[in-house]
Design a protein around this motif. Sequence first.
Motif, PDB file in Angstrom:
ATOM      1  N   PRO A 311       0.815  -1.222   0.000  1.00  0.00           N
ATOM      2  CA  PRO A 311       0.000   0.000   0.000  1.00  0.00           C
ATOM      3  C   PRO A 311       0.847   1.269   0.000  1.00  0.00           C
ATOM      4  N   ASN A 312       2.163   1.138   0.169  1.00  0.00           N
ATOM      5  CA  ASN A 312       3.030   2.293   0.287  1.00  0.00           C
ATOM      6  C   ASN A 312       3.735   2.566  -1.034  1.00  0.00           C
ATOM      7  N   GLY A 313       3.555   3.773  -1.555  1.00  0.00           N
ATOM      8  CA  GLY A 313       4.134   4.118  -2.844  1.00  0.00           C
ATOM      9  C   GLY A 313       5.649   4.152  -2.834  1.00  0.00           C
ATOM     10  N   THR A 314       6.246   4.633  -1.740  1.00  0.00           N
ATOM     11  CA  THR A 314       7.700   4.689  -1.647  1.00  0.00           C
ATOM     12  C   THR A 314       8.307   3.291  -1.648  1.00  0.00           C
ATOM     13  N   THR A 315       7.639   2.363  -0.970  1.00  0.00           N
ATOM     14  CA  THR A 315       8.115   0.981  -0.940  1.00  0.00           C
ATOM     15  C   THR A 315       8.045   0.357  -2.322  1.00  0.00           C
ATOM     16  N   ARG A 316       6.952   0.583  -3.025  1.00  0.00           N
ATOM     17  CA  ARG A 316       6.825   0.033  -4.379  1.00  0.00           C
ATOM     18  C   ARG A 316       7.915   0.588  -5.292  1.00  0.00           C
ATOM     19  N   PHE A 317       8.185   1.876  -5.173  1.00  0.00           N
ATOM     20  CA  PHE A 317       9.228   2.489  -5.999  1.00  0.00           C
ATOM     21  C   PHE A 317      10.590   1.883  -5.703  1.00  0.00           C
ATOM     22  N   TYR A 369      10.779   0.021   7.324  1.00  0.00           N
ATOM     23  CA  TYR A 369      10.449   1.354   7.828  1.00  0.00           C
ATOM     24  C   TYR A 369       9.710   2.146   6.739  1.00  0.00           C
ATOM     25  N   PRO A 370       8.466   1.774   6.426  1.00  0.00           N
ATOM     26  CA  PRO A 370       7.742   2.482   5.358  1.00  0.00           C
ATOM     27  C   PRO A 370       7.501   3.945   5.706  1.00  0.00           C
ATOM     28  N   HIS A 371       7.572   4.796   4.696  1.00  0.00           N
ATOM     29  CA  HIS A 371       7.327   6.218   4.906  1.00  0.00           C
ATOM     30  C   HIS A 371       5.837   6.457   5.132  1.00  0.00           C
ATOM     31  N   ALA A 372       5.550   7.431   5.993  1.00  0.00           N
ATOM     32  CA  ALA A 372       4.159   7.801   6.228  1.00  0.00           C
ATOM     33  C   ALA A 372       3.600   8.454   4.964  1.00  0.00           C
ATOM     34  N   GLN A 373       2.318   8.179   4.669  1.00  0.00           N
ATOM     35  CA  GLN A 373       1.700   8.778   3.512  1.00  0.00           C
ATOM     36  C   GLN A 373       0.235   9.060   3.822  1.00  0.00           C
ATOM     37  N   SER A 374      -0.378   9.861   3.010  1.00  0.00           N
ATOM     38  CA  SER A 374      -1.770  10.208   3.215  1.00  0.00           C
ATOM     39  C   SER A 374      -2.667   9.022   2.900  1.00  0.00           C
ATOM     40  N   VAL A 375      -3.939   9.151   3.246  1.00  0.00           N
ATOM     41  CA  VAL A 375      -4.885   8.063   2.982  1.00  0.00           C
ATOM     42  C   VAL A 375      -4.977   7.791   1.490  1.00  0.00           C
TER      43      VAL A 375
END
Length: 377
Positions: A311-317, A369-375
Motif C-alpha cells: 500500500p506504500n508508494g515509496t516501498t513500491r518504488f 520502515y515504510p514512509h508515512a503517507q496520506s490516505v
Amino acid sequence: MSQKRSIFEEVETRDKAVPQTGVIDRAKRGARGPVRLWLVLIFALVVAMILVGGLTRLTDSGLSITEWKPVTGALPPITQADWQAEFELYQKIPQYELQNMDMTLSEFKAIYWWEWGHRQLGRVIGLVWALGFIGFLLARKIPPGWSPRLLLLGALGGLQGFVGWWMVTSGLEGSMLSVASYRLAIHLGLAFVILGFLTWYILMLSREERDLIQARRSRERKLFGMGTGLMHLAFVQILLGALVAGIDAGRNYIDWPLMAGGFFPPDPFQIEPLWRNFFEDAGLVQFMHRMAGYLLVVCAIVVWLRARRSPNGTTRFAFNAMIAMILLQMVLGIVTVMYSAPLHFAILHQLGAILAWVLILRARFAAQYPHAQSVRG
C-alpha cells in the motif's frame, strides 16, 4: 486561629504534574546529519576501493607489492634504486618466474601503481573513519546508541586489512600465478558486508528516531522477510562472481546460453580432491555463477510481484528500482561473458553488483520502515 477567606479570593493551588510529551524529540539526538554525511563519505570511498580492487585483479597487479607495511608502505618508491629494490622482490615470486619473466621495470611500475593505489585507499578509509569517530566522540555528538555501530565499522575495516594481506600471501609461494580464489571471495565478501552496514546506517540516519519507531509499527513483515532472503542470495552470487574473477573463468566459455555447446560445461570434476573443482575449475565455477544468477533473477521477480501489492508508494518504488537494476545486471553479465570479460565490461559488471546490492538493501529498508503517507497514498 485561621482567618476567614472571601469567596472571591483567589486560592493558591499547588502545580499539578503535567504529562510529559515528546520525550524522544527532547532526548539528546546527537549530530545525526553530520554523522550521516561522514558515513556517506566513507561509503563513496569503499565503493571506489571495490572498483580499484577489481581493476587491480583484472590487470594482474595484486601481487606487485610483496610486503605488508601498514605505515611506511604509504610512501611509494621514489628513487631509481627504490624501484629496482621493489622489482627485485617481485622477481622472487611465482607470478614473475612462471608468467612475467620478460617484464621490464616500466611495465612493473604500471602494475605497482594499481596495487599501491588500492592499499592507499584502504589507509585513507581507515584515517577518515578514525578522525571522524574520535572527533564526534570528543564533541559528544554521536547519537545515543550509535557508538557500538560506528565501532563495528572500524573493526570490520581493520579486519579487512588483515584479510587482504592473507589473500596476497597465497600468491607469494608455490606455483600460484595469482591469489587464491576463495581468499579473494572472502576479501570481496567482507567489502560488501561493510558496504551493507554503511548503507543501512545511512538510511537510518536519514530519518529521525521517532519516525523510525513509528514506521516500524506499520512494517510489512512478509515483504521484509522476502527482501532478506533476496539479500542473502545476492551475497552468495557476489561471492561466486569473485571466484569467477579469481581464476579468470569468465574468459573461458564465451557462448550463451550454452557452455561449449551444452548446458553443462565439458569435463568437470577433473581436479583432485573433488572439492577443489568448485573453486578452481573454470567451467564449473562459471556454471555455478550463471545458475545462481538465473535463480536470483527469478526470486527478485517473485519479490517484486509481492511488493507491487504494497500500500506504500515509496516501498513500491524502491522495489521497482531494485528489479530494474538486477535485470540490467543480468544483461551486463551476459555481455561480459560473450565478449570474454574485457576490462571495461568487467568493471561495469562489478559496479552493477554494487548498485544491485545497495538497491536490494534500500528496498528491504523501505519494507521495514515504510514512509508515512496520506490516505490517498
